[in-house]
Write an enzyme that holds these catalytic residues in place. Sequence first.
Site, PDB file in Angstrom:
ATOM      1  N   SER A   1      46.411  37.817  37.367  1.00 35.87           N
ATOM      2  CA  SER A   1      47.030  36.829  38.242  1.00 35.87           C
ATOM      3  C   SER A   1      47.482  35.571  37.506  1.00 35.87           C
ATOM      4  O   SER A   1      48.380  34.866  37.966  1.00 35.87           O
ATOM      5  CB  SER A   1      46.058  36.442  39.360  1.00 35.87           C
TER       6      SER A   1
ATOM      7  N   GLY B   1      44.564  40.586  40.014  1.00 32.07           N
ATOM      8  CA  GLY B   1      43.339  41.366  40.134  1.00 32.07           C
ATOM      9  C   GLY B   1      43.146  42.400  39.045  1.00 32.07           C
ATOM     10  O   GLY B   1      42.134  43.112  39.040  1.00 32.07           O
TER      11      GLY B   1
ATOM     12  N   ASN C   1      39.112  38.924  35.188  1.00 33.48           N
ATOM     13  CA  ASN C   1      38.567  39.738  36.288  1.00 33.48           C
ATOM     14  C   ASN C   1      37.430  40.631  35.822  1.00 33.48           C
ATOM     15  O   ASN C   1      36.531  40.955  36.607  1.00 33.48           O
ATOM     16  CB  ASN C   1      39.686  40.576  36.912  1.00 33.48           C
TER      17      ASN C   1
ATOM     18  N   ASP D   1      41.151  26.989  44.421  1.00 36.79           N
ATOM     19  CA  ASP D   1      40.099  27.956  44.085  1.00 36.79           C
ATOM     20  C   ASP D   1      39.454  27.671  42.738  1.00 36.79           C
ATOM     21  O   ASP D   1      38.439  28.277  42.382  1.00 36.79           O
ATOM     22  CB  ASP D   1      40.650  29.389  44.113  1.00 36.79           C
TER      23      ASP D   1
ATOM     24  N   HIS E   1      42.995  29.364  39.346  1.00 35.12           N
ATOM     25  CA  HIS E   1      44.397  29.614  39.051  1.00 35.12           C
ATOM     26  C   HIS E   1      45.174  28.303  38.863  1.00 35.12           C
ATOM     27  O   HIS E   1      45.043  27.396  39.690  1.00 35.12           O
ATOM     28  CB  HIS E   1      45.044  30.426  40.176  1.00 35.12           C
TER      29      HIS E   1
END
Length: 219
Positions: free
Chosen positions: A45, A83, A112, A193, A196
């Site tokens: 991502s 992801g 991830n 979050d 990112h």
Amino acid sequence: MSGTRTGWAGRIHRWGWTLLLLALPLAGLASPAPTRTSVLVVGDSLSAAHNIPAASGWVNLLDQRVQAQLQPAPAIVNASVSGETTSGALTRLPALLQKHRPKVVVIELGGNDALRGLSPAQLRSNLDRMVVLSADSGARVLLLGIDVPPNYGPVYRQRLRQTYVEVARRHGAALVPFFLEGVALQPSLMQADGLHPTAAAQPRLLDNVWPVLRPLLKP
């Protein structure tokens, strides 16, 4: 008899020129057309423009930069998937290499894997294989290292960072030790979050990559 020989000689001579003229277009068709150099970005991502306009993502900014600065400009192929793990990317990589035949492969993966509790040893194994596959296809390789939040503990974080250094050293790959340098600890450049980067951070990400990637694009 001499006249007959001269006649046949004349015909053979004319046939020879005819065959040569017919062969010239075919020879042109047989020569492969020059292909553009391509840069294949295989990431997660962080490279897939998560939750920001795709046009503002660092990979798209890279495309704009090479178009402006390099002639002929390489084609930028973004095969990043939000992801994505190293295991998933490793499964996809052979088909991507065969399809795009890149000169440079940029690997931005591992975040991830860490979030899912994959050990650094497993991460190293997958990265090793991806680098080998890319190099065997004739591509130069650039690894973009990542880090995890402090709550993972200093030992795990150090092992994770060292994984990228070891893989790059073992295979002679280029390395950006920390892809999010100058971004990760800046709240104004990170989304809510905390994982990112924002659209405003994307030029900085490109600036982190460009000095190491640029030499790989030379003939």
